[in-house]
Design a protein around this motif. Sequence first.
Motif, PDB file in Angstrom:
ATOM      1  N   ALA A  89       0.819  -1.222   0.000  1.00 35.14           N
ATOM      2  CA  ALA A  89       0.000   0.000   0.000  1.00 35.14           C
ATOM      3  C   ALA A  89       0.852   1.271   0.000  1.00 35.14           C
ATOM      4  O   ALA A  89       0.414   2.312  -0.502  1.00 35.14           O
ATOM      5  CB  ALA A  89      -0.925  -0.009   1.220  1.00 35.14           C
ATOM      6  N   ALA A  90       2.056   1.183   0.547  1.00 36.58           N
ATOM      7  CA  ALA A  90       2.878   2.379   0.748  1.00 36.58           C
ATOM      8  C   ALA A  90       3.097   3.146  -0.555  1.00 36.58           C
ATOM      9  O   ALA A  90       3.522   2.559  -1.562  1.00 36.58           O
ATOM     10  CB  ALA A  90       4.220   1.988   1.360  1.00 36.58           C
ATOM     11  N   GLY A  91       2.773   4.428  -0.537  1.00 35.40           N
ATOM     12  CA  GLY A  91       3.001   5.277  -1.699  1.00 35.40           C
ATOM     13  C   GLY A  91       1.998   5.083  -2.822  1.00 35.40           C
ATOM     14  O   GLY A  91       2.135   5.663  -3.899  1.00 35.40           O
ATOM     15  N   ARG A  92       0.993   4.248  -2.596  1.00 34.95           N
ATOM     16  CA  ARG A  92      -0.030   4.031  -3.619  1.00 34.95           C
ATOM     17  C   ARG A  92      -1.373   4.505  -3.090  1.00 34.95           C
ATOM     18  O   ARG A  92      -1.509   4.869  -1.921  1.00 34.95           O
ATOM     19  CB  ARG A  92      -0.101   2.549  -4.007  1.00 34.95           C
ATOM     20  CG  ARG A  92       1.183   2.027  -4.666  1.00 34.95           C
ATOM     21  CD  ARG A  92       0.980   0.614  -5.218  1.00 34.95           C
ATOM     22  NE  ARG A  92       2.093   0.201  -6.066  1.00 34.95           N
ATOM     23  CZ  ARG A  92       3.074  -0.624  -5.683  1.00 34.95           C
ATOM     24  NH1 ARG A  92       3.061  -1.147  -4.466  1.00 34.95           N
ATOM     25  NH2 ARG A  92       4.040  -0.939  -6.514  1.00 34.95           N
ATOM     26  N   ARG A  93      -2.409   4.474  -3.931  1.00 36.54           N
ATOM     27  CA  ARG A  93      -3.746   4.918  -3.532  1.00 36.54           C
ATOM     28  C   ARG A  93      -4.754   3.804  -3.780  1.00 36.54           C
ATOM     29  O   ARG A  93      -4.678   3.116  -4.804  1.00 36.54           O
ATOM     30  CB  ARG A  93      -4.190   6.131  -4.369  1.00 36.54           C
ATOM     31  CG  ARG A  93      -3.491   7.435  -4.042  1.00 36.54           C
ATOM     32  CD  ARG A  93      -3.952   8.054  -2.731  1.00 36.54           C
ATOM     33  NE  ARG A  93      -5.407   8.217  -2.625  1.00 36.54           N
ATOM     34  CZ  ARG A  93      -6.040   8.531  -1.498  1.00 36.54           C
ATOM     35  NH1 ARG A  93      -5.351   8.688  -0.380  1.00 36.54           N
ATOM     36  NH2 ARG A  93      -7.353   8.684  -1.472  1.00 36.54           N
ATOM     37  N   VAL A  94      -5.699   3.656  -2.877  1.00 34.68           N
ATOM     38  CA  VAL A  94      -6.808   2.722  -3.111  1.00 34.68           C
ATOM     39  C   VAL A  94      -7.559   3.177  -4.360  1.00 34.68           C
ATOM     40  O   VAL A  94      -7.830   4.375  -4.518  1.00 34.68           O
ATOM     41  CB  VAL A  94      -7.761   2.689  -1.893  1.00 34.68           C
ATOM     42  CG1 VAL A  94      -9.026   1.896  -2.214  1.00 34.68           C
ATOM     43  CG2 VAL A  94      -7.059   2.083  -0.681  1.00 34.68           C
ATOM     44  N   ALA A  95      -7.845   2.235  -5.252  1.00 35.15           N
ATOM     45  CA  ALA A  95      -8.476   2.566  -6.530  1.00 35.15           C
ATOM     46  C   ALA A  95      -9.837   3.222  -6.306  1.00 35.15           C
ATOM     47  O   ALA A  95     -10.534   2.928  -5.322  1.00 35.15           O
ATOM     48  CB  ALA A  95      -8.630   1.307  -7.377  1.00 35.15           C
ATOM     49  N   HIS A  96     -10.216   4.073  -7.234  1.00 32.04           N
ATOM     50  CA  HIS A  96     -11.488   4.796  -7.164  1.00 32.04           C
ATOM     51  C   HIS A  96     -12.661   3.815  -7.056  1.00 32.04           C
ATOM     52  O   HIS A  96     -12.720   2.843  -7.804  1.00 32.04           O
ATOM     53  CB  HIS A  96     -11.655   5.665  -8.407  1.00 32.04           C
ATOM     54  CG  HIS A  96     -12.900   6.500  -8.350  1.00 32.04           C
ATOM     55  ND1 HIS A  96     -13.038   7.561  -7.482  1.00 32.04           N
ATOM     56  CD2 HIS A  96     -14.071   6.396  -9.031  1.00 32.04           C
ATOM     57  CE1 HIS A  96     -14.242   8.084  -7.632  1.00 32.04           C
ATOM     58  NE2 HIS A  96     -14.893   7.404  -8.567  1.00 32.04           N
ATOM     59  N   GLY A  97     -13.559   4.066  -6.112  1.00 36.08           N
ATOM     60  CA  GLY A  97     -14.756   3.242  -5.983  1.00 36.08           C
ATOM     61  C   GLY A  97     -14.570   1.981  -5.154  1.00 36.08           C
ATOM     62  O   GLY A  97     -15.525   1.232  -4.938  1.00 36.08           O
ATOM     63  N   VAL A  98     -13.349   1.729  -4.680  1.00 41.61           N
ATOM     64  CA  VAL A  98     -13.112   0.534  -3.865  1.00 41.61           C
ATOM     65  C   VAL A  98     -13.119   0.932  -2.389  1.00 41.61           C
ATOM     66  O   VAL A  98     -12.518   1.928  -1.997  1.00 41.61           O
ATOM     67  CB  VAL A  98     -11.759  -0.130  -4.220  1.00 41.61           C
ATOM     68  CG1 VAL A  98     -11.439  -1.276  -3.255  1.00 41.61           C
ATOM     69  CG2 VAL A  98     -11.785  -0.638  -5.652  1.00 41.61           C
ATOM     70  N   ARG A  99     -13.833   0.135  -1.567  1.00 47.12           N
ATOM     71  CA  ARG A  99     -13.770   0.319  -0.123  1.00 47.12           C
ATOM     72  C   ARG A  99     -12.743  -0.666   0.423  1.00 47.12           C
ATOM     73  O   ARG A  99     -12.891  -1.877   0.235  1.00 47.12           O
ATOM     74  CB  ARG A  99     -15.141   0.025   0.498  1.00 47.12           C
ATOM     75  CG  ARG A  99     -15.115   0.196   2.002  1.00 47.12           C
ATOM     76  CD  ARG A  99     -16.386  -0.289   2.671  1.00 47.12           C
ATOM     77  NE  ARG A  99     -16.301   0.020   4.105  1.00 47.12           N
ATOM     78  CZ  ARG A  99     -17.106  -0.489   5.026  1.00 47.12           C
ATOM     79  NH1 ARG A  99     -18.064  -1.327   4.668  1.00 47.12           N
ATOM     80  NH2 ARG A  99     -16.948  -0.161   6.290  1.00 47.12           N
ATOM     81  N   ALA A 100     -11.709  -0.161   1.075  1.00 46.24           N
ATOM     82  CA  ALA A 100     -10.654  -1.033   1.597  1.00 46.24           C
ATOM     83  C   ALA A 100     -10.554  -0.857   3.110  1.00 46.24           C
ATOM     84  O   ALA A 100     -10.420   0.261   3.598  1.00 46.24           O
ATOM     85  CB  ALA A 100      -9.328  -0.710   0.930  1.00 46.24           C
ATOM     86  N   MET A 101     -10.655  -1.988   3.829  1.00 45.89           N
ATOM     87  CA  MET A 101     -10.675  -1.939   5.295  1.00 45.89           C
ATOM     88  C   MET A 101      -9.499  -2.711   5.882  1.00 45.89           C
ATOM     89  O   MET A 101      -9.207  -3.820   5.449  1.00 45.89           O
ATOM     90  CB  MET A 101     -11.935  -2.636   5.828  1.00 45.89           C
ATOM     91  CG  MET A 101     -13.229  -2.196   5.205  1.00 45.89           C
ATOM     92  SD  MET A 101     -14.494  -3.452   5.506  1.00 45.89           S
ATOM     93  CE  MET A 101     -14.632  -3.316   7.270  1.00 45.89           C
ATOM     94  N   ILE A 102      -8.879  -2.128   6.893  1.00 44.45           N
ATOM     95  CA  ILE A 102      -7.868  -2.843   7.675  1.00 44.45           C
ATOM     96  C   ILE A 102      -8.434  -3.014   9.075  1.00 44.45           C
ATOM     97  O   ILE A 102      -8.777  -2.038   9.748  1.00 44.45           O
ATOM     98  CB  ILE A 102      -6.550  -2.050   7.794  1.00 44.45           C
ATOM     99  CG1 ILE A 102      -6.068  -1.561   6.431  1.00 44.45           C
ATOM    100  CG2 ILE A 102      -5.506  -2.896   8.517  1.00 44.45           C
ATOM    101  CD1 ILE A 102      -5.378  -2.570   5.580  1.00 44.45           C
ATOM    102  N   VAL A 103      -8.556  -4.275   9.524  1.00 48.03           N
ATOM    103  CA  VAL A 103      -9.105  -4.560  10.852  1.00 48.03           C
ATOM    104  C   VAL A 103      -8.080  -5.374  11.649  1.00 48.03           C
ATOM    105  O   VAL A 103      -7.963  -6.586  11.468  1.00 48.03           O
ATOM    106  CB  VAL A 103     -10.442  -5.314  10.752  1.00 48.03           C
ATOM    107  CG1 VAL A 103     -11.055  -5.477  12.139  1.00 48.03           C
ATOM    108  CG2 VAL A 103     -11.406  -4.600   9.828  1.00 48.03           C
ATOM    109  N   PRO A 104      -7.316  -4.698  12.524  1.00 49.09           N
ATOM    110  CA  PRO A 104      -6.308  -5.416  13.308  1.00 49.09           C
ATOM    111  C   PRO A 104      -6.968  -6.495  14.172  1.00 49.09           C
ATOM    112  O   PRO A 104      -8.110  -6.344  14.595  1.00 49.09           O
ATOM    113  CB  PRO A 104      -5.693  -4.327  14.193  1.00 49.09           C
ATOM    114  CG  PRO A 104      -6.116  -3.023  13.601  1.00 49.09           C
ATOM    115  CD  PRO A 104      -7.401  -3.279  12.882  1.00 49.09           C
ATOM    116  N   GLY A 105      -6.189  -7.556  14.461  1.00 49.27           N
ATOM    117  CA  GLY A 105      -6.744  -8.691  15.194  1.00 49.27           C
ATOM    118  C   GLY A 105      -6.967  -8.442  16.667  1.00 49.27           C
ATOM    119  O   GLY A 105      -7.731  -9.155  17.320  1.00 49.27           O
ATOM    120  N   SER A 106      -6.290  -7.445  17.220  1.00 49.20           N
ATOM    121  CA  SER A 106      -6.459  -7.151  18.642  1.00 49.20           C
ATOM    122  C   SER A 106      -6.067  -5.706  18.898  1.00 49.20           C
ATOM    123  O   SER A 106      -5.410  -5.069  18.050  1.00 49.20           O
ATOM    124  CB  SER A 106      -5.569  -8.066  19.498  1.00 49.20           C
ATOM    125  OG  SER A 106      -4.210  -7.703  19.320  1.00 49.20           O
ATOM    126  N   GLY A 107      -6.417  -5.218  20.085  1.00 52.28           N
ATOM    127  CA  GLY A 107      -6.006  -3.883  20.485  1.00 52.28           C
ATOM    128  C   GLY A 107      -4.486  -3.771  20.542  1.00 52.28           C
ATOM    129  O   GLY A 107      -3.907  -2.736  20.219  1.00 52.28           O
TER     130      GLY A 107
END
Lengths: 467, 207
Positions: A363-381
């Motif tokens: 992901a570094a230095g790039r952009r999520v493509a237009h119209g895409v929902r991208a989620m990061i959900v860590p496994g724990s606090g």
Amino acid sequence: MAPRTLFDKIWDSHVVETLPDSTAILYIDRHLVHEVTSPQAFEGLRLSGRRLRHPDATIAVVDHNVPTSDRTQPIEEADSRNQIETLERNVKEFGVPYFPLLSARQGIVHVVGPEQGISLPGMTIVCGDSHTSTHGALGALAFGIGTSEVEHVMATQTILQKPAKNMKVVVEGQVGPGVTAKDIMLAIIGHIGTAGGTGHVIEFAGSAIRELDMAGRMTICNMSIEAGARAGLVAPDETTFEYVRGRPFAPKGEAFDAAVAYWKTLASDEGAHYDRVVELRAEDITPVLTWGTSPETVIPVTGNVADPASEADPSRRAQMQRMLDYMGLEAGQKIAGTPVDVVFIGSCTNSRIEDLRAAASIAAGRRVAHGVRAMIVPGSGIVKAQAEEEGLDKVFVEAGFEWREAGCSMCLGMNPDRLTPGQRCASTSNRNFEGRQGPGGRTHLLSPAMAAAAAVTGTLTDVRELI
Amino acid sequence: MDKFTVLTAIAAPLPEENIDTDKIIPARFLKTTKRSGLGVHAFDGMRYRPDGTENPDFVLNREPYRKAEILITYDNLGCGSSREHAPWALLDFGIRCVIAPSFADIFNNNCFKNGILPIALPREVCTELMDDARQGANSRLTVDLARQVIIRPDGREVPFDVDPLRRQLLLEGLDDIGQTLQHEKAITTFEQRRAQAQPWIPHIVLD
């Protein structure tokens, strides 16, 4: 004594008594409890006037139906709130240790157990959740159970079970660039099928497995259940001991040394018998994904989806066609380039810090493509805090990903994170069943790096093009 | 748990492989704290159309299979999630016996714990029994657990295997927790021996 496998050794050391038909009363060292599969078990104890035998071998968390958005807000879904409040009443009444929603240690039960040193090598570990197999990465015999068995463990600290058969999956060699533990495991499931391990405990061995870090081994063991196995195991070694050392609930000092001395005796003996052995070459494994609604529908990202015309059996052919229709794909089409609507990086399969690092590197230095929902959900606090300390959250947010709170999230569509009908998702989770991520949702299982590649290109993409 | 002795009932054919527990009961219906009431959502995705009306093509929406108490499928029935809500949903719908070439391990356990008898038979035999089931309301199968046979509508018998201990619990409708607690002394002895041999095993106590 005849040579024994890792499974045989853990099994033998936990048999309290063997009943006449070879069913064992098997002692359980750790019982992990969550909000969805425990209410009826606690209710059963209450109705029969039984106590919970070992609260000090039990830990409870909330993970399945918690929202992964703003935690300062009340939980909106009334039935989820009720299930969480029911768990909170139950742990209080029965004295069970509990990490509540606002605890820094809250998270997905299969991330929390190893992370806290609650799950340890050589143990028997159960939970009312099939992905309990995850903890096998530590060299523990860990498996999912139903709610009646949850009640049985609460009341007796044991379970009734017949010994499993031994299976060994050996992956020798070195994987190529862009190939991760997830690709190795999907390749194994594609090879042996979703019933390939039924009745067996799978021990994963070979140089490609030994070289994996603990997160990778957990990904492998996590999906043993998708291969139909009762449990997955990796023999504990220095990587394991270093992982366990210093964890909050792990033994310390001399106790730790004594434990390690014992754990070193667990590896399978030379000449131990396996009922089935499967061998794969690491060099043959490429970045892969699933095209259908069964985890065995694995193809290389450079490949084409299956063609029902190649299937002779009519009921199987019809079922393949139904998968294609559900997934909105054409028989034989190339999979790469297929547009995605949602990218989900998380779940007990792939939400550890190592998984997030792998996704962030793409992901570094790039952009999520237009119209895409991208989620990061860590496994724990704890994973979330670690990622923030490393600045991964900034990498993701700058690239246009959502940075969320810990929980099962979109893996199983029983909290607010769900697909809508027809949405196509590149997902690091473990199941692509119809409706798994929400009614009508279409799931492609793949690695965190492949998921990140799908996010930034907007299509299912060979991650090797972005490395 | 209800006893299972002899069941004479309508059987529904569902000729699919790998019917997973998400298909039997989707996760969004797991937010209950009870065991009952899930039957209306059994096979929700196959049984209802997106607008909530019944899908007339689905076998359990057709007569006489609305009253089916036996379900026949192909391999690996109940794969996936460990959710006991799957057998609870089947039971609440009225299913007391499932027949397939193979079952996923946890689902198989969960069935026994709820008075549902899972019977594993070769694929060809399952196909024959599905053909019997397609003959309609007068074409009932009889499952005799004590004798371990299925009696087909034409009187021919199909023998099956079942774990002896589980068979006994089903025949008597017994709770296995009570049975295990009869071995409590052995459990206590095991715990004492282990605490001596492996004193390093930590107790989980929160501050």
